[in-house]
Scaffold this motif. Structure first.
Motif, PDB file in Angstrom:
ATOM      1  N   PHE A   1     -11.109  13.514  -6.906  1.00 55.57           N
ATOM      2  CA  PHE A   1     -10.571  12.415  -7.579  1.00 55.57           C
ATOM      3  C   PHE A   1     -11.557  12.392  -9.094  1.00 55.57           C
ATOM      4  N   ARG A   2     -12.338  12.185  -8.772  1.00 59.58           N
ATOM      5  CA  ARG A   2     -13.324  11.896 -10.149  1.00 59.58           C
ATOM      6  C   ARG A   2     -13.145  13.464 -11.404  1.00 59.58           C
ATOM      7  N   ARG A   3     -13.509  14.557 -10.826  1.00 61.48           N
ATOM      8  CA  ARG A   3     -12.690  15.660 -11.381  1.00 61.48           C
ATOM      9  C   ARG A   3     -10.789  16.012 -11.777  1.00 61.48           C
ATOM     10  N   VAL A   4     -10.112  15.243 -11.075  1.00 60.17           N
ATOM     11  CA  VAL A   4      -8.797  14.643 -12.048  1.00 60.17           C
ATOM     12  C   VAL A   4      -8.550  14.047 -12.508  1.00 60.17           C
ATOM     13  N   LEU A   5      -9.414  12.683 -12.366  1.00 60.66           N
ATOM     14  CA  LEU A   5      -9.043  12.280 -13.774  1.00 60.66           C
ATOM     15  C   LEU A   5     -10.325  12.412 -15.420  1.00 60.66           C
ATOM     16  N   ASP A   6     -10.893  13.364 -14.748  1.00 64.14           N
ATOM     17  CA  ASP A   6     -11.468  13.711 -16.120  1.00 64.14           C
ATOM     18  C   ASP A   6     -10.574  14.858 -17.365  1.00 64.14           C
ATOM     19  N   ALA A   7      -9.745  15.913 -15.789  1.00 64.09           N
ATOM     20  CA  ALA A   7      -8.985  16.730 -16.572  1.00 64.09           C
ATOM     21  C   ALA A   7      -7.813  16.572 -16.764  1.00 64.09           C
ATOM     22  N   LEU A   8      -7.561  14.764 -17.077  1.00 63.06           N
ATOM     23  CA  LEU A   8      -6.642  13.573 -17.581  1.00 63.06           C
ATOM     24  C   LEU A   8      -6.429  12.997 -19.424  1.00 63.06           C
ATOM     25  N   ASN A   9      -5.551  13.964 -19.430  1.00 61.94           N
ATOM     26  CA  ASN A   9      -5.360  12.868 -21.305  1.00 61.94           C
ATOM     27  C   ASN A   9      -4.929  11.504 -21.075  1.00 61.94           C
ATOM     28  N   ASP A  10      -5.150  10.819 -21.878  1.00 64.13           N
ATOM     29  CA  ASP A  10      -5.990   9.001 -21.535  1.00 64.13           C
ATOM     30  C   ASP A  10      -4.957   8.443 -20.974  1.00 64.13           C
ATOM     31  N   ASP A  11      -3.210   8.947 -21.266  1.00 58.88           N
ATOM     32  CA  ASP A  11      -2.248   8.539 -20.364  1.00 58.88           C
ATOM     33  C   ASP A  11      -2.258   9.394 -19.501  1.00 58.88           C
ATOM     34  N   GLY A  12      -2.573  10.417 -18.901  1.00 58.33           N
ATOM     35  CA  GLY A  12      -2.416  11.542 -17.409  1.00 58.33           C
ATOM     36  C   GLY A  12      -1.925  10.260 -16.412  1.00 58.33           C
ATOM     37  N   ILE A  13      -1.377  11.023 -15.482  1.00 54.77           N
ATOM     38  CA  ILE A  13      -0.751  10.543 -14.265  1.00 54.77           C
ATOM     39  C   ILE A  13      -1.198  11.595 -12.523  1.00 54.77           C
ATOM     40  N   PHE A  14      -2.206  11.204 -12.170  1.00 56.01           N
ATOM     41  CA  PHE A  14      -2.468  12.014 -11.050  1.00 56.01           C
ATOM     42  C   PHE A  14      -1.212  11.655  -9.853  1.00 56.01           C
ATOM     43  N   PHE A  15      -0.570  13.131  -9.908  1.00 59.00           N
ATOM     44  CA  PHE A  15       0.700  12.469  -8.441  1.00 59.00           C
ATOM     45  C   PHE A  15       0.640  13.096  -6.935  1.00 59.00           C
ATOM     46  N   LEU A  16       0.128  12.408  -5.986  1.00 58.26           N
ATOM     47  CA  LEU A  16       0.062  13.135  -4.919  1.00 58.26           C
ATOM     48  C   LEU A  16       0.707  12.618  -3.560  1.00 58.26           C
ATOM     49  N   ASP A  17       0.797  13.431  -2.585  1.00 57.39           N
ATOM     50  CA  ASP A  17       1.816  12.671  -1.841  1.00 57.39           C
ATOM     51  C   ASP A  17       0.912  12.854   0.206  1.00 57.39           C
ATOM     52  N   CYS A  18       1.576  12.258   0.792  1.00 49.41           N
ATOM     53  CA  CYS A  18       0.987  11.525   2.284  1.00 49.41           C
ATOM     54  C   CYS A  18       2.270  11.665   3.103  1.00 49.41           C
ATOM     55  N   TYR A  19       1.762  11.889   4.020  1.00 43.61           N
ATOM     56  CA  TYR A  19       2.272  11.527   5.220  1.00 43.61           C
ATOM     57  C   TYR A  19       1.594  10.394   5.889  1.00 43.61           C
ATOM     58  N   GLY A  20       1.983   9.828   7.022  1.00 44.24           N
ATOM     59  CA  GLY A  20       1.573   9.162   7.778  1.00 44.24           C
ATOM     60  C   GLY A  20       2.306   8.779   9.421  1.00 44.24           C
ATOM     61  N   GLY A  21       2.952   7.465   9.908  1.00 42.81           N
ATOM     62  CA  GLY A  21       3.019   6.628  11.191  1.00 42.81           C
ATOM     63  C   GLY A  21       2.460   7.626  12.417  1.00 42.81           C
ATOM     64  N   TYR A  22       2.768   7.163  13.444  1.00 43.34           N
ATOM     65  CA  TYR A  22       2.216   6.646  14.444  1.00 43.34           C
ATOM     66  C   TYR A  22       2.459   7.841  14.894  1.00 43.34           C
ATOM     67  N   ASP A  23       3.277   8.439  14.791  1.00 44.00           N
ATOM     68  CA  ASP A  23       3.111  10.198  15.523  1.00 44.00           C
ATOM     69  C   ASP A  23       2.106  11.205  14.464  1.00 44.00           C
ATOM     70  N   ALA A  24       1.691  10.579  13.631  1.00 39.97           N
ATOM     71  CA  ALA A  24       1.003  11.501  13.128  1.00 39.97           C
ATOM     72  C   ALA A  24       0.137  11.577  13.389  1.00 39.97           C
ATOM     73  N   PHE A  25      -0.817  10.381  14.546  1.00 33.84           N
ATOM     74  CA  PHE A  25      -1.166  10.766  15.123  1.00 33.84           C
ATOM     75  C   PHE A  25      -1.867  11.074  16.599  1.00 33.84           C
ATOM     76  N   ARG A  26      -0.823  11.929  17.246  1.00 30.80           N
ATOM     77  CA  ARG A  26      -0.263  12.310  18.296  1.00 30.80           C
ATOM     78  C   ARG A  26      -0.563  13.303  18.187  1.00 30.80           C
ATOM     79  N   GLU A  27      -0.959  14.654  19.591  1.00 31.90           N
ATOM     80  CA  GLU A  27      -0.512  15.948  19.346  1.00 31.90           C
ATOM     81  C   GLU A  27       0.796  15.976  19.868  1.00 31.90           C
ATOM     82  N   LEU A  28       1.680  17.225  19.269  1.00 30.67           N
ATOM     83  CA  LEU A  28       2.841  17.668  19.789  1.00 30.67           C
ATOM     84  C   LEU A  28       3.420  18.334  18.517  1.00 30.67           C
ATOM     85  N   LYS A  29       4.295  19.562  18.990  1.00 31.18           N
ATOM     86  CA  LYS A  29       5.200  20.527  18.266  1.00 31.18           C
ATOM     87  C   LYS A  29       6.865  19.471  17.755  1.00 31.18           C
TER      88      LYS A  29
END
Ligand SMILES: C[S@@+](CC[C@H](N)C(=O)[O-])C[C@H]1O[C@@H](n2cnc3c(N)ncnc32)[C@H](O)[C@@H]1O
Length: 288
Positions: free
Chosen positions: A156-184
């Motif tokens: 994250f620090r490397r990304v911060l350094d790679a951005l212009n002063d008004d730059g923005i880092f976009f990420l995605d994330c997933y979760g919820g109780y199914d994320a912790f289960r073993e499933l197909k």
């Protein structure tokens, strides 16, 4: 659970047992795992719509310089340079094979003018040095490959350094109780079935092993087309680490609900509270 599942890694695709012999190669043997991956988990037009609009909303100007970390085939970077004639993209990935595929299948299909505005770079995101960017992307949960807090903060620090002063880092994330289960989980497409396999999860260290398999109408299978060894990070952890790395403000964007379709609306809006759903996916912006 997660609708827009996306992942990739360096695993080799394996053809599963299926009818073959005199009838020629199976569908699995003829399949291209990168093309299937993109069809199953990516929607680069919608992703760039979101990133482009949100940057404009937050900064009051259009972004021009975008870096796509963990870029894989560079599909998103290609969409960025197609968008406007003054957009530039740099994709960074460690895997030469996937970069080569992207170069041959996506970059080669761009116009000569667009090709001049894109570079797919073979490098480690923890080491790569690029010109200052308006936007850095880390999509499809790729940064979950960084399993320790110390390592994730360094990235994250490397990304911060790679951005212009008004730059923005976009990420995605997933979760919820199914994320912790073993499933197909199977998703039917016109000519294949996409299988998301949460094969193992260790609650002690938060490590998660997932695979993507593809099944075909002729009965053949591409097992473990991609495999991922990840840390299942949670939203508060990610936001804390972004703040520790020096990002000034982080915002979470939750997907709206379409009552008619009884499905996610595809529209992501800023939230400070959300439902404790079985499976959710969200975007995060981290502002410099
Ligand atoms: C799940 S794919 C992501 C593909 C693409 N970002 C997407 O949205 O679908 C993860 C990619 O990260 C790459 N990768 C893994 N570790 C990396 C690192 N340290 N630096 C750069 N790329 C890395 C892998 O080679 C792989 O192509």
């Amino acid at each position: 659970m997660v609708k827009r599942d996306k992942r990739d890694k360096n695993s080799k695709g394996k053809s599963g047992g299926a009818r073959r012999g005199k009838r020629g190669p199976t569908m699995a043997e003829q399949a291209d795992r990168h093309a299937l991956y993109e069809a199953a988990v990516q929607c680069v037009e919608a992703e760039i719509d979101f990133v482009d609009d949100e940057f404009m909303r937050l900064r009051g100007r259009r972004a021009r310089y975008l870096r796509e970390d963990f870029c894989g085939t560079g599909n998103t970077s290609c969409e960025w340079v197609r968008r406007r004639s003054d957009n530039y993209a740099t994709g960074v990935d460690l895997d030469e094979e996937v970069l080569g595929w992207g170069q041959a299948n996506h970059v080669a299909a761009l116009t000569p003018a667009q090709r001049k505005r894109i570079a797919l770079v073979h490098d480690d995101v923890l080491e790569a040095t690029t010109p200052l960017q308006d936007i850095v992307l880390a999509m499809n949960f790729s940064y979950w490959l960084l399993k320790e807090r110390r390592l994730l903060r360094r990235y994250f620090r490397r990304v911060l350094d790679a951005l212009n002063d008004d730059g923005i880092f976009f990420l995605d994330c997933y979760g919820g109780y199914d994320a912790f289960r073993e499933l197909k989980e199977k998703t039917e497409h016109d000519d294949f079935t996409y299988v998301w396999d949460q094969a193992s999860y260790n609650p002690v260290d938060g490590n998660l092993l997932c695979h993507i398999h593809f099944h075909f109408p002729d009965g053949s299978k591409l097992k473990r087309a991609f495999s991922y060894e990840w840390r299942l990070w949670t939203l508060p952890e990610i936001r804390e680490i972004l703040a520790e790395a020096g990002f000034r403000r982080t915002t979470v964007y939750w997907q709206g609900w379409d009552e008619d379709e009884q499905d996610g609306s595809g529209e992501f809006l800023p939230v400070t509270r959300a439902d404790a759903d079985a499976g959710w996916i969200c975007y995060i912006t981290a502002e410099k």
